[in-house]
Design a protein around this motif. Structure first.
Motif, short mmCIF file in Angstrom:
data_model
loop_
_atom_site.label_atom_id
_atom_site.label_comp_id
_atom_site.label_asym_id
_atom_site.label_seq_id
_atom_site.Cartn_x
_atom_site.Cartn_y
_atom_site.Cartn_z
N THR A 31 11.68 -3.12 3.41
CA THR A 31 11.53 -1.69 3.71
C THR A 31 10.34 -1.09 2.98
OG1 THR A 31 13.05 -1.12 1.93
CG2 THR A 31 13.99 -1.39 4.14
N TYR A 32 9.40 -1.90 2.57
CA TYR A 32 8.26 -1.41 1.82
C TYR A 32 7.02 -1.22 2.70
CZ TYR A 32 10.11 -1.91 -2.93
OH TYR A 32 10.80 -1.75 -4.09
N TRP A 53 6.11 -2.84 6.21
CA TRP A 53 6.57 -4.22 6.13
C TRP A 53 7.43 -4.64 7.31
CZ3 TRP A 53 4.45 -7.61 3.05
CH2 TRP A 53 5.07 -8.85 2.88
N THR A 54 8.22 -3.72 7.87
CA THR A 54 9.18 -4.08 8.90
C THR A 54 8.57 -4.19 10.29
OG1 THR A 54 9.77 -1.78 9.24
CG2 THR A 54 11.08 -3.03 7.67
N ALA A 98 2.63 -1.38 -3.63
CA ALA A 98 3.82 -1.26 -2.80
C ALA A 98 4.42 0.13 -2.93
CB ALA A 98 4.86 -2.31 -3.20
N SER A 99 4.91 0.64 -1.81
CA SER A 99 5.54 1.96 -1.78
C SER A 99 6.78 1.92 -0.90
CB SER A 99 4.55 2.99 -1.23
OG SER A 99 5.19 4.24 -1.02
N ILE A 100 7.72 2.84 -1.17
CA ILE A 100 8.91 2.91 -0.34
C ILE A 100 8.72 3.84 0.84
CG2 ILE A 100 10.49 2.29 -2.20
CD1 ILE A 100 11.18 5.26 -2.47
N ILE A 101 7.55 4.49 0.92
CA ILE A 101 7.24 5.34 2.07
C ILE A 101 5.90 4.93 2.65
CG2 ILE A 101 8.60 7.27 1.20
CD1 ILE A 101 6.01 8.59 0.30
N ASP A 108 1.95 7.66 -4.64
CA ASP A 108 3.23 7.31 -4.04
C ASP A 108 3.51 5.81 -4.10
OD1 ASP A 108 2.69 9.80 -1.50
OD2 ASP A 108 3.92 9.92 -3.31
N TYR A 109 2.56 5.05 -4.64
CA TYR A 109 2.76 3.61 -4.79
C TYR A 109 3.22 3.34 -6.22
CZ TYR A 109 0.69 2.75 -0.24
OH TYR A 109 0.46 2.73 1.11
#
Length: 122
Positions: A31-32, A53-54, A98-101, A108-109
């Motif tokens: 989910t990254y 990533w997805t 890497a970021s979650i959004i 934001d990373y």
């Protein structure tokens, strides 16, 4: 603990190509968003490209659009940055992050690699 390790930097003549790699380890990245940034001496860190990533959703800075391509190998947990038609102004330290959004903002990373130097001679 998430870790990112970049490789593939080096010295290349203008018009040449390089491929950067970013190997991710430590947890699932399903989910990254993975991004590439660069920082030239005396300048702020700037966004280069990102990939969710997805899926294959990608985003590029205008300065590299059409020359750089970001891609990922899920099986190897690796993100690549293929850089073609390099210019002297592409010279910088390149960082993987890497970021979650899905974002272009460095703030934001939350995970960063150590960086790899890319030098383009004229």
């Amino acid at each position: 603990q998430v870790q990112l390790v970049e490789s593939g930097g080096g010295l290349v003549q203008a018009g040449g190509s390089l491929r950067l790699s970013c190997a991710a380890s430590g947890r699932s990245f399903t989910t990254y968003t993975m991004g590439w940034f660069r920082q030239a001496p005396g300048k702020e860190r700037e966004f280069v490209a990102a990939i969710f990533w997805t899926c294959d959703t990608t985003l590029y800075a205008d300065s590299v659009k059409g020359r750089f391509t970001i891609s990922r190998d899920k099986a190897e947990s690796t993100v690549y940055l293929q850089m073609n038609r390099l210019k002297p102004e592409d010279t910088a330290v390149y960082y993987c992050a890497a970021s979650i959004i899905f974002t272009v903002s460095p703030g934001d990373y939350h995970v960063w690699g150590q960086g790899t130097q890319v030098t383009v001679s004229s």
